[in-house]
Design an enzyme around this catalytic site. Structure first.
Site, PDB file in Angstrom:
ATOM      1  N   ASP A   1       0.749  -1.259   0.112  1.00  0.00           N
ATOM      2  CA  ASP A   1      -0.198  -0.132   0.081  1.00  0.00           C
ATOM      3  C   ASP A   1       0.881   1.307  -0.003  1.00  0.00           C
ATOM      4  OD1 ASP A   1      -3.263   0.517   1.213  1.00  0.00           O
ATOM      5  OD2 ASP A   1      -1.867   2.271   1.141  1.00  0.00           O
TER       6      ASP A   1
ATOM      7  N   THR B   1     -16.073  -2.167  -9.520  1.00  0.00           N
ATOM      8  CA  THR B   1     -17.467  -1.165  -8.966  1.00  0.00           C
ATOM      9  C   THR B   1     -18.397  -1.311  -9.766  1.00  0.00           C
ATOM     10  OG1 THR B   1     -18.032   0.716  -8.098  1.00  0.00           O
ATOM     11  CG2 THR B   1     -16.343   0.946  -9.903  1.00  0.00           C
ATOM     12  N   ASP B   2     -19.652  -1.382  -9.379  1.00  0.00           N
ATOM     13  CA  ASP B   2     -20.819  -1.250 -10.327  1.00  0.00           C
ATOM     14  C   ASP B   2     -20.845   0.041 -11.087  1.00  0.00           C
ATOM     15  OD1 ASP B   2     -21.532   0.568  -8.158  1.00  0.00           O
ATOM     16  OD2 ASP B   2     -23.466  -0.372  -7.821  1.00  0.00           O
ATOM     17  N   GLU B   3     -20.071   1.155 -10.459  1.00  0.00           N
ATOM     18  CA  GLU B   3     -20.050   2.456 -11.274  1.00  0.00           C
ATOM     19  C   GLU B   3     -19.711   2.398 -12.498  1.00  0.00           C
ATOM     20  OE1 GLU B   3     -18.907   5.806  -8.848  1.00  0.00           O
ATOM     21  OE2 GLU B   3     -19.785   5.221  -7.051  1.00  0.00           O
TER      22      GLU B   3
ATOM     23  N   TYR C   1     -13.653   9.083 -11.889  1.00  0.00           N
ATOM     24  CA  TYR C   1     -13.412   7.773 -11.060  1.00  0.00           C
ATOM     25  C   TYR C   1     -13.945   6.538 -11.721  1.00  0.00           C
ATOM     26  CZ  TYR C   1     -14.519   4.144  -7.740  1.00  0.00           C
ATOM     27  OH  TYR C   1     -14.752   2.729  -7.216  1.00  0.00           O
TER      28      TYR C   1
ATOM     29  N   LYS D   1     -11.847   3.380 -13.479  1.00  0.00           N
ATOM     30  CA  LYS D   1     -12.040   1.959 -12.975  1.00  0.00           C
ATOM     31  C   LYS D   1     -12.433   1.124 -14.288  1.00  0.00           C
ATOM     32  CE  LYS D   1     -12.177   0.365  -9.432  1.00  0.00           C
ATOM     33  NZ  LYS D   1     -11.026  -0.503  -8.765  1.00  0.00           N
TER      34      LYS D   1
ATOM     35  N   ARG E   1     -28.596   4.267  -3.850  1.00  0.00           N
ATOM     36  CA  ARG E   1     -27.468   3.476  -3.906  1.00  0.00           C
ATOM     37  C   ARG E   1     -27.865   2.036  -3.519  1.00  0.00           C
ATOM     38  NH1 ARG E   1     -26.456   6.695  -6.676  1.00  0.00           N
ATOM     39  NH2 ARG E   1     -24.470   8.026  -6.831  1.00  0.00           N
TER      40      ARG E   1
ATOM     41  N   GLY F   1     -22.753  15.759 -12.786  1.00  0.00           N
ATOM     42  CA  GLY F   1     -22.989  14.362 -13.434  1.00  0.00           C
ATOM     43  C   GLY F   1     -23.469  13.252 -12.395  1.00  0.00           C
TER      44      GLY F   1
HETATM   45  P1  NAD Z   1     -10.011   3.615   0.016  1.00  0.00           P
HETATM   46  O1  NAD Z   1      -9.849   4.709  -0.855  1.00  0.00           O
HETATM   47  O2  NAD Z   1     -10.424   3.255   1.307  1.00  0.00           O
HETATM   48  O3  NAD Z   1      -8.466   2.516  -0.049  1.00  0.00           O
HETATM   49  C1  NAD Z   1      -7.730   2.725  -1.185  1.00  0.00           C
HETATM   50  C2  NAD Z   1      -6.396   2.012  -0.474  1.00  0.00           C
HETATM   51  O4  NAD Z   1      -5.490   2.075  -1.571  1.00  0.00           O
HETATM   52  C3  NAD Z   1      -5.617   2.926   0.357  1.00  0.00           C
HETATM   53  O5  NAD Z   1      -5.074   2.146   1.560  1.00  0.00           O
HETATM   54  C4  NAD Z   1      -4.314   3.657  -0.132  1.00  0.00           C
HETATM   55  O6  NAD Z   1      -3.502   4.130   0.211  1.00  0.00           O
HETATM   56  C5  NAD Z   1      -4.322   2.608  -1.406  1.00  0.00           C
HETATM   57  N1  NAD Z   1      -3.734   3.110  -2.639  1.00  0.00           N
HETATM   58  C6  NAD Z   1      -4.008   4.384  -3.306  1.00  0.00           C
HETATM   59  N2  NAD Z   1      -3.323   4.510  -4.382  1.00  0.00           N
HETATM   60  C7  NAD Z   1      -2.127   3.222  -4.125  1.00  0.00           C
HETATM   61  C8  NAD Z   1      -1.262   3.197  -5.318  1.00  0.00           C
HETATM   62  N3  NAD Z   1      -0.857   3.865  -6.306  1.00  0.00           N
HETATM   63  N4  NAD Z   1      -0.221   2.019  -4.791  1.00  0.00           N
HETATM   64  C9  NAD Z   1      -0.739   1.420  -3.714  1.00  0.00           C
HETATM   65  N5  NAD Z   1      -1.732   1.741  -2.954  1.00  0.00           N
HETATM   66  C10 NAD Z   1      -2.441   2.717  -3.300  1.00  0.00           C
HETATM   67  O7  NAD Z   1     -10.795   2.450  -0.967  1.00  0.00           O
HETATM   68  P2  NAD Z   1     -11.914   1.389  -0.803  1.00  0.00           P
HETATM   69  O8  NAD Z   1     -13.100   1.996  -0.536  1.00  0.00           O
HETATM   70  O9  NAD Z   1     -11.359   0.510   0.406  1.00  0.00           O
HETATM   71  O10 NAD Z   1     -12.138   0.575  -2.282  1.00  0.00           O
HETATM   72  C11 NAD Z   1     -11.079  -0.457  -2.468  1.00  0.00           C
HETATM   73  C12 NAD Z   1     -11.374  -0.874  -3.744  1.00  0.00           C
HETATM   74  O11 NAD Z   1     -12.766  -1.559  -3.724  1.00  0.00           O
HETATM   75  C13 NAD Z   1     -11.240   0.087  -4.855  1.00  0.00           C
HETATM   76  O12 NAD Z   1     -10.555  -0.501  -5.867  1.00  0.00           O
HETATM   77  C14 NAD Z   1     -12.636   0.457  -5.274  1.00  0.00           C
HETATM   78  O13 NAD Z   1     -12.698   0.823  -6.767  1.00  0.00           O
HETATM   79  C15 NAD Z   1     -13.407  -0.779  -5.058  1.00  0.00           C
HETATM   80  N6  NAD Z   1     -14.872  -0.545  -4.434  1.00  0.00           N
HETATM   81  C16 NAD Z   1     -15.175   0.132  -3.477  1.00  0.00           C
HETATM   82  C17 NAD Z   1     -16.469   0.230  -3.195  1.00  0.00           C
HETATM   83  C18 NAD Z   1     -16.945   1.188  -1.916  1.00  0.00           C
HETATM   84  O14 NAD Z   1     -18.057   1.319  -1.691  1.00  0.00           O
HETATM   85  N7  NAD Z   1     -15.836   1.756  -1.186  1.00  0.00           N
HETATM   86  C19 NAD Z   1     -17.492  -0.315  -3.832  1.00  0.00           C
HETATM   87  C20 NAD Z   1     -17.192  -1.387  -4.871  1.00  0.00           C
HETATM   88  C21 NAD Z   1     -15.598  -1.359  -5.212  1.00  0.00           C
HETATM   89  O1  DAU Z   2     -21.055   2.056  -5.959  1.00  0.00           O
HETATM   90  C1  DAU Z   2     -19.906   1.718  -5.571  1.00  0.00           C
HETATM   91  C2  DAU Z   2     -18.857   2.928  -5.314  1.00  0.00           C
HETATM   92  O2  DAU Z   2     -19.510   3.727  -4.243  1.00  0.00           O
HETATM   93  C3  DAU Z   2     -17.446   2.772  -5.084  1.00  0.00           C
HETATM   94  O3  DAU Z   2     -16.936   2.682  -6.549  1.00  0.00           O
HETATM   95  C4  DAU Z   2     -16.811   4.218  -4.884  1.00  0.00           C
HETATM   96  O4  DAU Z   2     -15.443   3.852  -4.496  1.00  0.00           O
HETATM   97  C5  DAU Z   2     -17.374   4.591  -3.631  1.00  0.00           C
HETATM   98  O5  DAU Z   2     -16.946   5.885  -3.005  1.00  0.00           O
HETATM   99  C6  DAU Z   2     -19.020   4.867  -3.632  1.00  0.00           C
HETATM  100  O6  DAU Z   2     -19.418   5.747  -4.712  1.00  0.00           O
HETATM  101  P1  DAU Z   2     -20.723   6.868  -4.286  1.00  0.00           P
HETATM  102  O7  DAU Z   2     -20.253   8.073  -5.051  1.00  0.00           O
HETATM  103  O8  DAU Z   2     -21.886   6.156  -4.518  1.00  0.00           O
HETATM  104  O9  DAU Z   2     -20.395   7.033  -2.707  1.00  0.00           O
HETATM  105  P2  DAU Z   2     -20.260   8.250  -1.616  1.00  0.00           P
HETATM  106  O10 DAU Z   2     -20.425   7.735  -0.420  1.00  0.00           O
HETATM  107  O11 DAU Z   2     -19.427   9.406  -2.145  1.00  0.00           O
HETATM  108  O12 DAU Z   2     -21.943   8.827  -2.200  1.00  0.00           O
HETATM  109  C7  DAU Z   2     -22.917   7.853  -1.799  1.00  0.00           C
HETATM  110  C8  DAU Z   2     -24.050   9.000  -2.333  1.00  0.00           C
HETATM  111  O13 DAU Z   2     -24.230   9.839  -1.296  1.00  0.00           O
HETATM  112  C9  DAU Z   2     -24.048   9.610  -3.625  1.00  0.00           C
HETATM  113  O14 DAU Z   2     -25.404   9.564  -4.443  1.00  0.00           O
HETATM  114  C10 DAU Z   2     -23.629  11.085  -3.243  1.00  0.00           C
HETATM  115  C11 DAU Z   2     -24.461  11.071  -1.802  1.00  0.00           C
HETATM  116  N1  DAU Z   2     -23.268  12.100  -1.095  1.00  0.00           N
HETATM  117  C12 DAU Z   2     -22.041  11.965  -0.739  1.00  0.00           C
HETATM  118  C13 DAU Z   2     -21.523  12.663   0.161  1.00  0.00           C
HETATM  119  C14 DAU Z   2     -20.029  12.182   0.291  1.00  0.00           C
HETATM  120  C15 DAU Z   2     -24.152  13.218  -0.422  1.00  0.00           C
HETATM  121  O15 DAU Z   2     -25.586  13.481  -0.478  1.00  0.00           O
HETATM  122  N2  DAU Z   2     -23.710  13.957   0.512  1.00  0.00           N
HETATM  123  C16 DAU Z   2     -22.312  13.845   0.798  1.00  0.00           C
HETATM  124  O16 DAU Z   2     -21.654  14.555   1.636  1.00  0.00           O
END
Ligand code: NAD
Ligand code: DAU
Length: 338
Positions: A34, A123-125, A149, A153, A213, A274
């Site tokens: 990491d 991700t589903d995005e 983003y 992905k 979501r 967007g």
């Molecule tokens: P996060 O942002 O919490 O963690 C990302 C980690 O990657 C961090 O520890 C960061 O230090 C590390 N990192 C970033 N750039 C790096 C690099 N160049 N080399 C090595 N390490 C690096 O993310 P998360 O929410 O844990 O998501 C993890 C994965 O799951 C991502 O690929 C994301 O797209 C995917 N994902 C997230 C969600 C969600 O809801 N959070 C849902 C579906 C998929």
């Molecule tokens: O669907 C999977 C994705 O979910 C992952 O791939 C991403 O890494 C993860 O960040 C997440 O993306 P979203 O954009 O859906 O998550 P976020 O928590 O940023 O926002 C969730 C929803 O809430 C979205 O519709 C935006 C809204 N939101 C978010 C924030 C941060 C608010 O209304 N207010 C806020 O302050």
């Protein structure tokens, strides 16, 4: 004993995955690779970092030499990414470097070493957005990302696909919906709202709050990823969902109830540019092929998560103050440069 290279293991999902796999599978060890960006927090691994089957290496997935310096590994579970949509709207540079170039650099490393399974956590995005009556995203849905983003992905998914098609690499891709649970960085909706509510601060709801979501507990996602690592069919994509579609405002109102705060904290703010309206996942494939089921209902999981942020208040306060960056120095005796 299999040695798994986990990229991004200091982040939210990666750290939960390492906890899961070390507890659930006896004959694996883990190298957590990491870069420790702002989202990487080694405190997320407190407790498991003393397990002899765990090793941390600080490094960047876009750095070929840093990857080459790693000792032997057998498989890769690839979480490392820039993950926050709002940050990608501000500046997409780091998203292209890590999510696109970094993923290709990691694929090249795996190919040079002829490694086993490479699980790409996506991700589903990548599928874009849905209207209220549209059918949920299936693995056959066309890729149509809408944010920088999501576009980065989607690019990484296509590079993973190409590695299989061109080089026969043993890759698998998961596409999951929105995760929530312990150790999530308080910039994402659920932890941000919990922390703000606990501090009596305003809760910023984008637009009309009716964006939808699908929510899944992070432990369920981690179980799905490991199921795919162990039993998934090479070259396949597996959607992972929680079957829990909720409008954002419904989630925010429930967090207010669980934290004992009132609706007066809600602030409707300017919408995200967007902003995808709705995500929904058809996860029939992973359920029927691999027998996956979720163990957490959204209601119980959210209540437990609010409880976790209450009990672990010191964790997110250290994140908010920046003090969490000192953990690396204390544990590894090195300074954490930016
Ligand atoms: P996060 O942002 O919490 O963690 C990302 C980690 O990657 C961090 O520890 C960061 O230090 C590390 N990192 C970033 N750039 C790096 C690099 N160049 N080399 C090595 N390490 C690096 O993310 P998360 O929410 O844990 O998501 C993890 C994965 O799951 C991502 O690929 C994301 O797209 C995917 N994902 C997230 C969600 C969600 O809801 N959070 C849902 C579906 C998929
Ligand atoms: O669907 C999977 C994705 O979910 C992952 O791939 C991403 O890494 C993860 O960040 C997440 O993306 P979203 O954009 O859906 O998550 P976020 O928590 O940023 O926002 C969730 C929803 O809430 C979205 O519709 C935006 C809204 N939101 C978010 C924030 C941060 C608010 O209304 N207010 C806020 O302050």
């Amino acid at each position: 004993m299999k040695r798994i290279l986990v990229t991004g293991g200091a982040g939210f999902i990666g750290s939960n995955y390492i906890r899961h796999v070390l507890a659930a599978v006896a004959d694996v060890s883990v190298v957590n690779f990491d870069a420790l960006t702002y989202a990487g927090n080694l405190e997320n691994l407190a407790g498991v970092d003393t397990d002899p089957r765990y090793q941390f290496v600080r490094g960047d997935i876009a750095d070929k030499a840093a990857l080459e310096a790693l000792g032997p590994v057998d498989e890769i579970v690839h979480f490392a990414a820039e993950s926050h949509v709002d940050r990608s709207i501000e500046d997409a540079g780091a998203f292209l470097r890590t999510n696109v170039t970094g993923t290709q650099t990691l694929l090249d490393f795996a190919r040079r070493r002829s490694l086993g399974r490479f699980v790409h956590v996506s991700t589903d995005e990548v599928y874009g957005t849905l209207g209220p009556e549209d059918p949920a995203f299936s693995e056959e849905t066309c890729i149509a990302p809408n944010s920088p983003y999501a576009a980065s992905k989607a690019a990484s998914d296509l590079l993973v696909r190409a590695a299989h098609h061109t080089h026969g690499m043993p890759v698998l891709t998961t596409r999951c919906s929105n995760n929530y649970g312990p150790f999530q960085f308080p910039e994402k909706l659920i932890p941000l709202m919990i922390a703000n509510a606990m501090e009596g601060k305003a809760l910023p709801v984008y637009g009309d709050g009716m964006n939808v979501r699908d929510w899944i507990h992070v432990e369920d996602h981690c179980r799905a990823v490991d199921l795919v690592r162990q039993k998934g069919r090479i070259g396949e994509v597996y959607n992972v969902g929680g079957r829990s579609e909720r409008a954002n405002i419904t989630v925010v109102e429930r967090i207010l109830e669980l934290t004992g705060r009132g609706r007066e904290l809600i602030r409707y703010v300017k919408d995200r540019p967007g902003h995808d309206r709705r995500y929904a996942i058809n996860d029939a494939k992973i359920r029927s092929e691999l027998g996956f089921t979720t163990l957490h209902s959204f209601e119980a999981g959210l209540a437990a998560t609010v409880q976790w942020y209450m009990t672990e208040r010191a964790w997110w306060e250290r994140v908010r103050s920046g003090a969490y960056r000192g953990y690396y120095e204390r544990m590894y005796g090195a300074r954490l440069g930016e």
